[in-house]
Design a protein around this motif. Structure first.
Motif, short mmCIF file in Angstrom:
data_model
loop_
_atom_site.label_atom_id
_atom_site.label_comp_id
_atom_site.label_asym_id
_atom_site.label_seq_id
_atom_site.Cartn_x
_atom_site.Cartn_y
_atom_site.Cartn_z
N ILE A 351 0.69 -1.41 0.05
CA ILE A 351 0.03 -0.15 -0.05
C ILE A 351 0.73 1.27 0.04
O ILE A 351 0.60 2.07 -0.72
N VAL A 352 2.01 1.36 0.87
CA VAL A 352 2.92 2.21 0.72
C VAL A 352 3.45 2.61 -0.73
O VAL A 352 3.68 3.77 -1.18
N ALA A 353 3.89 1.51 -1.18
CA ALA A 353 4.43 1.53 -2.69
C ALA A 353 3.44 2.25 -3.54
O ALA A 353 3.83 3.04 -4.47
N GLY A 375 -1.94 10.34 -2.35
CA GLY A 375 -0.46 9.32 -2.31
C GLY A 375 -0.05 9.49 -0.68
O GLY A 375 0.19 8.15 -0.43
N MET A 376 -0.32 10.46 -0.29
CA MET A 376 0.17 10.54 1.27
C MET A 376 -0.90 9.86 2.12
O MET A 376 -0.47 9.19 2.91
N VAL A 377 -2.22 9.77 1.77
CA VAL A 377 -3.14 8.94 2.53
C VAL A 377 -2.96 7.55 2.47
O VAL A 377 -2.89 6.78 3.56
N LEU A 378 -2.44 7.22 1.25
CA LEU A 378 -2.19 5.60 1.03
C LEU A 378 -0.85 5.28 1.75
O LEU A 378 -0.86 4.24 2.43
N MET A 379 0.22 6.14 1.78
CA MET A 379 1.39 5.95 2.57
C MET A 379 1.09 5.70 3.94
O MET A 379 1.56 4.85 4.55
N GLY A 380 0.05 6.51 4.39
CA GLY A 380 -0.18 6.31 6.10
C GLY A 380 -0.83 5.31 6.39
O GLY A 380 -0.65 4.79 7.31
N MET A 381 -1.77 4.95 5.35
CA MET A 381 -2.51 3.74 5.66
C MET A 381 -1.56 2.29 5.64
O MET A 381 -1.75 1.65 6.58
N GLY A 382 -0.83 2.36 4.59
CA GLY A 382 0.27 1.45 4.59
C GLY A 382 1.42 1.21 5.90
O GLY A 382 1.61 0.27 6.28
N MET A 383 1.86 2.52 6.35
CA MET A 383 2.73 2.42 7.18
C MET A 383 2.25 2.27 8.51
O MET A 383 2.73 1.49 9.72
N ALA A 384 0.91 2.32 9.02
CA ALA A 384 0.27 1.87 10.25
C ALA A 384 0.42 0.35 10.00
O ALA A 384 0.66 -0.30 11.24
N LEU A 385 -0.07 -0.25 9.08
CA LEU A 385 0.05 -1.76 9.16
C LEU A 385 1.66 -2.27 9.18
O LEU A 385 1.66 -3.52 9.56
N ILE A 386 2.51 -1.69 8.90
CA ILE A 386 3.87 -1.79 8.93
C ILE A 386 3.92 -1.71 10.56
O ILE A 386 4.66 -2.62 11.28
N PHE A 387 4.12 -0.50 11.11
CA PHE A 387 4.62 -0.03 12.26
C PHE A 387 3.94 -0.68 13.37
O PHE A 387 4.60 -0.83 14.58
N ILE A 388 2.62 -1.13 13.55
CA ILE A 388 1.77 -1.63 14.44
C ILE A 388 2.64 -3.06 14.91
O ILE A 388 2.81 -3.07 16.02
N PRO A 389 2.73 -3.82 13.85
CA PRO A 389 3.47 -5.25 14.20
C PRO A 389 4.85 -5.23 14.43
O PRO A 389 5.70 -6.02 15.03
#
Length: 492
Positions: A351-353, A375-389
């Protein structure tokens, strides 16, 4: 709070007594994570004004950012061991005081050289502060839902911190001065010190602890040479200086691995990183750092230089990124509990990509709402899925006496990834924009350089998704921290 030490043995059959102030401690530790992460980006918005005020060259401008990330990342492993051996709360507080003093020095500086030195000092003290904070979190929340919640909060702050720094930097630069982007840290330092005294218990590794001086020297010089070599690449990849520093960096890091395999008490126990799951998490952290620190810097340049936004407007224009991160974080936390970390860590980078590829289509006469916001909204959504776990997985299975070293590695991966990413992206930007200037000079050549950086960042995030698919394997119960370990922690 008593400062006398006593021992509590953790085992599979006996849980450690919960710290009654643990949620207040979480607030203090999360605030610390916020300040060290946002300080990697808070000056980004202020850089154009600081450059004019102090007469910085373009190279000096880059080093205002790189000096912080380089000192931070290079010294983190040593900072983690100091926290383990000397005491995590004590290290945390000394790091806080030094960080605040360096921030004041930077805020009052009168030259570019002084500013770069102050930023390096900030990074050095942050290298004590950050691993101590994460290690304290690890030994405060040891198991179960409380640990997952604590790490979710900490991960959200880590993910949003870089973007929050951009917003705060814009507000301070617009209404006060770029200098307040550094001086504002005094507030965080005071809150952190008071909170540590009131709510955080001391802990440290037991036994006869000796510092690995040779390991500290080789890893610090190795990482420094590597980052400096990449920074020289903007003038040419084939120059003797570039090749020499890159080769020296690789050689010193190889020597570091050899040293760590021989000494009795290594700076970085190799078992911390050779584990497949943790190693994959560290690699993903490095890639995420390169995007959040490196690519976001050039997005702020696009907002101010090409789109002509004021510092405040540019800072507010980045706000959708942390809003998206914090908005998706609760969902990511629930998904983490139900399906485990692996699916999130695969889908998140994709999603970040997608967001970065979208940003790569920016044009000199483009519109923020059409070309940047989605693009920034997509980046934020994807980063949340990365940083939480991510941090939970990276510290899974770590014995308490190695919490500082492992926590330092998590942070080091982020900062070294950011400094390496910034150096590589700068080289890509210079090459692409100079070539574009031959046919389309002016703002179009700048957007061509920024676009190339976003494409490179997107490719890096796709690599992160592959890393997750290959390395983050195992049952959900194996990827999440267990409820205890056969270790001894000294609690104050």
């Amino acid at each position: 709070m008593s400062s006398s030490a006593h021992s509590t043995t953790l085992s599979s059959s006996s849980q450690p007594q919960a710290n009654p102030n643990r949620w207040r401690a979480l607030f203090v530790l999360s605030l610390t994570q916020l300040v060290v992460v946002l300080d990697g980006t808070i000056v980004n918005i202020a850089l154009p004004q600081a450059q004019l005020d102090l007469g910085l060259t373009d190279t000096e401008r880059q080093w205002v950012v790189t000096a912080y990330a380089l000192a931070f990342g290079s010294l983190l492993l040593l900072g983690g061991r100091i926290a383990d051996y000397w005491g995590r709360r004590r290290t945390f507080m000394v790091g806080m005081i030094g960080f605040g003093a360096a921030s004041v020095l930077g805020g009052l500086t009168q030259s570019g050289t002084e500013l770069i030195i102050a930023r390096g000092l900030q990074g050095a003290f942050a290298a004590m502060l950050a691993p101590a904070a994460l290690a304290l979190l690890t030994v405060t929340f040891t198991h179960g839902k409380e640990r997952n919640t604590a790490f979710a909060v900490f991960g959200t702050v880590a993910g949003a911190g870089a973007a929050v720094g951009l917003v705060l930097g814009g507000v301070l630069t617009e209404f006060a001065s770029w200098r307040w982007c550094l001086l504002v840290n005094v507030f965080f330092v005071i809150v952190g010190l008071v909170g540590a005294l009131l709510f955080i218990a001391e802990s440290k590794a037991e036994g006869d602890n000796r510092y690995d001086i040779l390991g500290a020297i080789t890893v610090t010089l190795g990482l420094g040479s590597l980052v400096y070599g990449f920074s020289l690449a903007e003038t040419g990849w084939g120059t003797p200086q570039t090749i020499g520093f890159l080769a020296a960096g690789v050689g010193l890091l190889v020597l570091f691995v050899v040293v760590e395999s021989k000494v009795a008490q290594p700076l970085l126990p190799l078992r911390v990183v050779v584990n497949r799951v943790r190693g994959g998490a560290f690699l993903m952290q490095a890639i995420a750092g390169s995007v959040m620190i490196g690519a976001m810097l050039y997005l702020t340049f696009h907002l101010q230089i090409v789109l002509g936004l004021s510092p405040l407007a540019a800072g507010l224009a980045t706000l959708p990124l942390p809003i998206a991160i914090t908005g998706v974080a609760p969902l990511a936390t629930r998904l983490l509990a139900s399906i485990g970390p692996r699916p999130l860590m695969i889908v998140g980078p994709i999603i970040v990509a997608a967001g970065l590829f979208y940003l790569s289509f920016i044009t000199a006469d483009g519109n923020y709402f059409a070309q940047v916001l989605p693009g920034m909204v997509l980046m934020g959504m994807g980063m949340a899925l990365i940083f939480i776990p991510l941090q939970n997985v990276a510290l899974s299975g770590i014995a308490p006496h190695e919490a500082g070293a492992a926590s330092a590695t998590v942070n080091a991966a982020m900062q070294i990834g950011g400094s390496l990413g910034l150096s590589i992206f700068t080289a890509i930007y210079v090459s692409t924009s100079e070539n574009a200037a031959i046919t389309t000079p002016g703002l179009p050549s700048l957007t061509a350089g920024y676009s190339a950086i976003f494409v490179a960042s997107a490719i890096a995030m796709l690599v992160a998704a592959v890393i997750a698919a290959v390395f983050i394997r195992g049952a959900k119960s194996e990827l999440m921290p267990s409820s205890g370990s056969d270790s001894v922690i000294h609690l104050g």
